[in-house]
Design a protein around this motif. Structure first.
Motif, PDB file in Angstrom:
ATOM      1  N   THR A  31      43.088  40.922  28.843  1.00 14.87           N
ATOM      2  CA  THR A  31      44.168  40.695  27.888  1.00 14.87           C
ATOM      3  C   THR A  31      45.569  40.795  28.496  1.00 14.87           C
ATOM      4  O   THR A  31      45.754  41.337  29.582  1.00 14.87           O
ATOM      5  CB  THR A  31      44.067  41.717  26.739  1.00 14.87           C
ATOM      6  N   GLU A  75      47.454  41.848  23.386  1.00 14.11           N
ATOM      7  CA  GLU A  75      47.333  43.144  22.719  1.00 14.11           C
ATOM      8  C   GLU A  75      48.365  43.258  21.590  1.00 14.11           C
ATOM      9  O   GLU A  75      49.517  42.837  21.753  1.00 14.11           O
ATOM     10  CB  GLU A  75      47.554  44.278  23.718  1.00 14.11           C
ATOM     11  N   ASP A  97      44.677  44.062  15.072  1.00 13.83           N
ATOM     12  CA  ASP A  97      43.874  44.203  16.283  1.00 13.83           C
ATOM     13  C   ASP A  97      42.587  43.427  16.000  1.00 13.83           C
ATOM     14  O   ASP A  97      41.629  43.959  15.449  1.00 13.83           O
ATOM     15  CB  ASP A  97      43.583  45.674  16.553  1.00 13.83           C
ATOM     16  N   HIS A 101      40.022  39.947  20.490  1.00 14.72           N
ATOM     17  CA  HIS A 101      41.405  39.532  20.771  1.00 14.72           C
ATOM     18  C   HIS A 101      41.607  38.043  20.491  1.00 14.72           C
ATOM     19  O   HIS A 101      42.363  37.365  21.180  1.00 14.72           O
ATOM     20  CB  HIS A 101      41.776  39.856  22.231  1.00 14.72           C
TER      21      HIS A 101
END
Length: 246
Positions: A31, A75, A97, A101
Motif C-alpha cells: 500500500t 492507507e 478502511d 484496500h
C-alpha cells in the motif's frame, strides 16, 4: 479412471484459485502509506483508527458527517490532513478502511459509518480515484440518504449516471493528474448532475489528493502536497457553506 481425472481436475482448479487470490492479496497489501509531511501536519492523537474507519472528530459537531473512500491501495490515514481541516469547521470525517484496500470491493462501507454516528442529521460521501467511483455507486443507490458527493480526482462510472438528478456534486480535479486526467474528467461530465461544481487545482496532481508520496503513472505536481490539500479543503468548505444556505 474418470473419478481420478475429476478429482485431480478439481484439485487443480482449487490450486489455481488459491494462487490467484494469494497473488491479489500480496498485491493489495503493498500500500501507499501516509508521508512524514502528513504526520508533521496531523498528530496521530487527532484521529481514531477503529471500527473500520479513520475518524477525525470536531471539538463541536455541526451534525454533519462526511464519508471518504480512499484510492486503491492507499492507507486511509493518508487523507487525515484534508479530514482535519474539515473537522475544524465542525464536520465529522470518516475515511473508510476498505477490504483489501480496494473500495470497489467494499462499496457499502458507508452504511457502517451511519450506524456508528446515528446522531448525524446530514451525510455527504466522497472518494479519491477508484474510491470516488465506489462512493458514487453507493450514492446512486441511496440518493435519499446522501446530501451530496465529493469527487477527488475521480468521476462516476456509466452505471452511476446523475445527469437526470439534482444531486449536489463537487468535482475537484488537478491540472497534472496523470491518472484521472483533465480529459477523463471532462469526458465524463455528462454523468454529473446539473447541480455540479467543477474546480480545477492548478499545479496539482493525482497523488496529492492524499498525502502518500508519488504514484506510478502520475505527473509531477507544480505545487506542494500541503498547498493542494489546503485548496481542496477551502473549496470543499465553501461548497458546503453554499449548500447550507439553500
Amino acid at each position: 479412471m474418470m473419478k481420478k481425472i475429476l478429482k485431480y481436475g478439481f484439485i487443480s482448479v482449487i490450486a489455481v484459485v488459491l494462487i490467484a487470490f494469494g497473488g491479489f492479496y500480496i498485491w493489495s497489501e503493498q500500500t501507499y502509506k501516509p508521508t512524514e509531511q502528513l504526520h508533521a501536519l496531523v498528530n496521530e492523537k487527532e484521529w481514531k483508527a477503529q471500527d473500520g474507519f479513520v475518524t477525525v472528530e470536531p471539538d463541536k459537531s455541526n451534525g454533519t458527517g462526511i464519508i471518504l473512500y480512499p484510492g486503491a491501495k492507499v492507507e486511509p490515514e493518508a487523507y487525515a490532513y484534508y479530514a482535519k481541516q474539515l473537522a475544524a469547521e465542525g464536520y465529522t470525517v470518516m475515511v473508510a478502511d476498505v477490504a483489501f484496500h480496494f473500495a470497489l470491493l467494499d462499496m457499502n462501507k458507508a452504511a457502517d459509518a451511519k450506524k456508528l454516528f446515528p446522531q448525524m442529521k446530514h451525510w455527504y460521501i466522497g472518494g479519491h480515484s477508484l474510491g470516488g467511483v465506489a462512493a458514487a455507486s453507493y450514492a446512486y443507490k441511496h440518493q435519499d440518504e446522501v446530501e451530496g458527493i465529493i469527487f477527488l480526482g475521480s468521476y462516476p462510472s456509466n452505471s452511476s449516471d446523475f445527469a437526470e438528478t439534482d444531486m449536489p456534486i463537487l468535482s475537484l480535479y488537478a491540472e497534472y493528474d496523470g491518472l484521472s486526467t483533465v480529459e477523463k474528467i471532462k469526458g465524463t461530465k455528462h454523468l454529473l448532475s446539473k447541480e455540479t461544481t467543477m474546480h480545477e487545482i492548478k499545479g496539482g496532481n493525482h497523488a496529492q489528493f492524499g498525502m502518500y508520496g508519488k504514484q506510478k503513472g502520475d505527473k509531477e505536481a507544480k505545487i506542494s502536497a500541503s498547498e493542494q490539500q489546503r485548496e481542496m479543503a477551502m473549496t470543499t468548505k465553501k461548497w458546503l457553506d453554499e449548500l447550507e444556505k439553500k
